[in-house]
Motif scaffolding. Sequence first.
Motif, PDB file in Angstrom:
ATOM      1  N   LYS A  44    -108.118  29.050  32.778  1.00 58.38           N
ATOM      2  CA  LYS A  44    -108.854  27.822  33.070  1.00 58.38           C
ATOM      3  C   LYS A  44    -108.655  27.370  34.513  1.00 58.38           C
ATOM      4  O   LYS A  44    -107.635  27.655  35.136  1.00 58.38           O
ATOM      5  CB  LYS A  44    -108.429  26.720  32.097  1.00 58.38           C
ATOM      6  N   LYS A  45    -109.648  26.629  35.008  1.00 62.85           N
ATOM      7  CA  LYS A  45    -109.660  26.231  36.415  1.00 62.85           C
ATOM      8  C   LYS A  45    -108.391  25.489  36.830  1.00 62.85           C
ATOM      9  O   LYS A  45    -107.808  25.769  37.872  1.00 62.85           O
ATOM     10  CB  LYS A  45    -110.885  25.360  36.694  1.00 62.85           C
ATOM     11  N   GLU A  46    -107.968  24.520  36.019  1.00 63.45           N
ATOM     12  CA  GLU A  46    -106.782  23.726  36.364  1.00 63.45           C
ATOM     13  C   GLU A  46    -105.544  24.619  36.485  1.00 63.45           C
ATOM     14  O   GLU A  46    -104.748  24.475  37.418  1.00 63.45           O
ATOM     15  CB  GLU A  46    -106.559  22.652  35.297  1.00 63.45           C
ATOM     16  N   GLU A  47    -105.391  25.561  35.553  1.00 68.13           N
ATOM     17  CA  GLU A  47    -104.239  26.468  35.586  1.00 68.13           C
ATOM     18  C   GLU A  47    -104.349  27.436  36.753  1.00 68.13           C
ATOM     19  O   GLU A  47    -103.350  27.769  37.402  1.00 68.13           O
ATOM     20  CB  GLU A  47    -104.142  27.240  34.271  1.00 68.13           C
ATOM     21  N   ARG A  48    -105.590  27.894  37.063  1.00 71.78           N
ATOM     22  CA  ARG A  48    -105.797  28.787  38.213  1.00 71.78           C
ATOM     23  C   ARG A  48    -105.328  28.117  39.488  1.00 71.78           C
ATOM     24  O   ARG A  48    -104.584  28.699  40.286  1.00 71.78           O
ATOM     25  CB  ARG A  48    -107.282  29.152  38.340  1.00 71.78           C
ATOM     26  N   GLU A  49    -105.779  26.878  39.694  1.00 76.07           N
ATOM     27  CA  GLU A  49    -105.430  26.158  40.917  1.00 76.07           C
ATOM     28  C   GLU A  49    -103.922  25.920  41.009  1.00 76.07           C
ATOM     29  O   GLU A  49    -103.325  26.051  42.076  1.00 76.07           O
ATOM     30  CB  GLU A  49    -106.181  24.821  40.970  1.00 76.07           C
ATOM     31  N   LYS A  50    -103.310  25.600  39.885  1.00 70.64           N
ATOM     32  CA  LYS A  50    -101.864  25.361  39.854  1.00 70.64           C
ATOM     33  C   LYS A  50    -101.105  26.619  40.246  1.00 70.64           C
ATOM     34  O   LYS A  50    -100.176  26.583  41.075  1.00 70.64           O
ATOM     35  CB  LYS A  50    -101.449  24.908  38.457  1.00 70.64           C
ATOM     36  N   ARG A  51    -101.481  27.751  39.667  1.00 70.36           N
ATOM     37  CA  ARG A  51    -100.798  29.010  39.957  1.00 70.36           C
ATOM     38  C   ARG A  51    -101.005  29.426  41.415  1.00 70.36           C
ATOM     39  O   ARG A  51    -100.066  29.864  42.081  1.00 70.36           O
ATOM     40  CB  ARG A  51    -101.314  30.123  39.039  1.00 70.36           C
ATOM     41  N   ILE A  52    -102.243  29.295  41.892  1.00 69.44           N
ATOM     42  CA  ILE A  52    -102.542  29.713  43.264  1.00 69.44           C
ATOM     43  C   ILE A  52    -101.731  28.901  44.257  1.00 69.44           C
ATOM     44  O   ILE A  52    -101.114  29.444  45.177  1.00 69.44           O
ATOM     45  CB  ILE A  52    -104.050  29.604  43.550  1.00 69.44           C
ATOM     46  N   GLN A  53    -101.704  27.587  44.084  1.00 67.62           N
ATOM     47  CA  GLN A  53    -100.962  26.740  45.022  1.00 67.62           C
ATOM     48  C   GLN A  53     -99.461  27.013  44.944  1.00 67.62           C
ATOM     49  O   GLN A  53     -98.759  27.016  45.971  1.00 67.62           O
ATOM     50  CB  GLN A  53    -101.251  25.258  44.739  1.00 67.62           C
ATOM     51  N   GLN A  54     -98.955  27.259  43.750  1.00 62.84           N
ATOM     52  CA  GLN A  54     -97.538  27.574  43.578  1.00 62.84           C
ATOM     53  C   GLN A  54     -97.167  28.843  44.344  1.00 62.84           C
ATOM     54  O   GLN A  54     -96.164  28.889  45.065  1.00 62.84           O
ATOM     55  CB  GLN A  54     -97.224  27.758  42.090  1.00 62.84           C
TER      56      GLN A  54
ATOM     57  N   ALA B 117    -100.825  40.030  49.369  1.00 64.47           N
ATOM     58  CA  ALA B 117    -100.842  40.992  48.269  1.00 64.47           C
ATOM     59  C   ALA B 117     -99.784  40.643  47.221  1.00 64.47           C
ATOM     60  O   ALA B 117    -100.030  40.749  46.018  1.00 64.47           O
ATOM     61  CB  ALA B 117    -100.612  42.403  48.803  1.00 64.47           C
ATOM     62  N   LEU B 118     -98.612  40.210  47.682  1.00 58.12           N
ATOM     63  CA  LEU B 118     -97.554  39.787  46.765  1.00 58.12           C
ATOM     64  C   LEU B 118     -98.009  38.573  45.958  1.00 58.12           C
ATOM     65  O   LEU B 118     -97.843  38.527  44.730  1.00 58.12           O
ATOM     66  CB  LEU B 118     -96.293  39.463  47.556  1.00 58.12           C
ATOM     67  N   ALA B 119     -98.599  37.604  46.634  1.00 54.35           N
ATOM     68  CA  ALA B 119     -99.082  36.405  45.952  1.00 54.35           C
ATOM     69  C   ALA B 119    -100.152  36.754  44.930  1.00 54.35           C
ATOM     70  O   ALA B 119    -100.145  36.243  43.800  1.00 54.35           O
ATOM     71  CB  ALA B 119     -99.634  35.409  46.975  1.00 54.35           C
ATOM     72  N   ARG B 120    -101.076  37.623  45.295  1.00 50.12           N
ATOM     73  CA  ARG B 120    -102.154  38.019  44.381  1.00 50.12           C
ATOM     74  C   ARG B 120    -101.617  38.631  43.098  1.00 50.12           C
ATOM     75  O   ARG B 120    -102.116  38.368  42.001  1.00 50.12           O
ATOM     76  CB  ARG B 120    -103.072  39.033  45.086  1.00 50.12           C
ATOM     77  N   ALA B 121    -100.580  39.474  43.232  1.00 56.84           N
ATOM     78  CA  ALA B 121    -100.016  40.126  42.056  1.00 56.84           C
ATOM     79  C   ALA B 121     -99.253  39.136  41.173  1.00 56.84           C
ATOM     80  O   ALA B 121     -99.378  39.150  39.952  1.00 56.84           O
ATOM     81  CB  ALA B 121     -99.095  41.262  42.488  1.00 56.84           C
ATOM     82  N   LEU B 122     -98.472  38.263  41.791  1.00 53.50           N
ATOM     83  CA  LEU B 122     -97.641  37.341  41.021  1.00 53.50           C
ATOM     84  C   LEU B 122     -98.447  36.278  40.294  1.00 53.50           C
ATOM     85  O   LEU B 122     -98.065  35.820  39.218  1.00 53.50           O
ATOM     86  CB  LEU B 122     -96.623  36.664  41.948  1.00 53.50           C
ATOM     87  N   VAL B 123     -99.560  35.881  40.873  1.00 54.54           N
ATOM     88  CA  VAL B 123    -100.314  34.761  40.315  1.00 54.54           C
ATOM     89  C   VAL B 123    -100.928  35.105  38.954  1.00 54.54           C
ATOM     90  O   VAL B 123    -101.229  34.229  38.159  1.00 54.54           O
ATOM     91  CB  VAL B 123    -101.407  34.299  41.320  1.00 54.54           C
ATOM     92  N   LEU B 124    -101.062  36.385  38.647  1.00 53.72           N
ATOM     93  CA  LEU B 124    -101.639  36.798  37.373  1.00 53.72           C
ATOM     94  C   LEU B 124    -100.613  36.850  36.243  1.00 53.72           C
ATOM     95  O   LEU B 124    -100.963  37.111  35.102  1.00 53.72           O
ATOM     96  CB  LEU B 124    -102.305  38.177  37.522  1.00 53.72           C
TER      97      LEU B 124
END
Length: 229
Positions: free
Chosen positions: A100-110, A137-144
């Motif tokens: 969900k959008k709210e969780e996406r934004e939270k994870r990305i900012q974290q 690249a590290l951030a992209r992998a961890l955010v999932l």
Amino acid sequence: MSIIQFQNVSKFYEKKGAILDFNLKVEKGERVVILGHSGCGKTTVLRLLAGFVPPDRGKILIDNEVVSIDGKILKEPEERNIGMVFQDLALWRLKAKGIKKEEREKRIQQILKLTQIEEFENEKPSKLSGGQQQRVALARALVLHPKILLMDEPLSSLDFELNIKLRREILKLQKEIGFTLLYVTHNREEAFDIASRIIIMKNGKILKEGSPEEAKIYFEQILKKYELT
């Protein structure tokens, strides 16, 4: 319980064996670091597990399910729930994962804050330095929040202070998220700091393996003997 299994796996490039009759079991939640010089086969192990290439012989299992066998890929990379930090840069893909959008934004900012790249959130990849691209690249992998995270020299372009910081944060996130880590490096200090188990490879085979505590006792002698320093 083994989340990753390599059973008698061999991979050849131009008739030269990258890995040969390779066997490895990784338990859920382990942090396994593969240590060795360039060309020893450590990156090939990650590429095989990710599903980028098939084994020429043998089979690979994830969660006791065969995902690749004898020249065939049975499960594509996007189906394996694996986070990957190689040299490429990719877009955020959380929406496609049904988050969900709210969780996406939270994870990305974290994760942007964690990897100190908030200022590059809207930057084009071509504008980033090599070190900045690795951090993205590290951030992209961890955010999932993957169940398995593969990392190939992820901190090599970072300065010493940020390298140390991200080692600590990788361990913190691993504990919080619970992913299994398979990490490749030539840096012994990184290996000792991150690993719950260390594997030394040479010529496509495992020479030795053990805990970081055991490694500190005998790895110096092994590294010198096999010229892996």
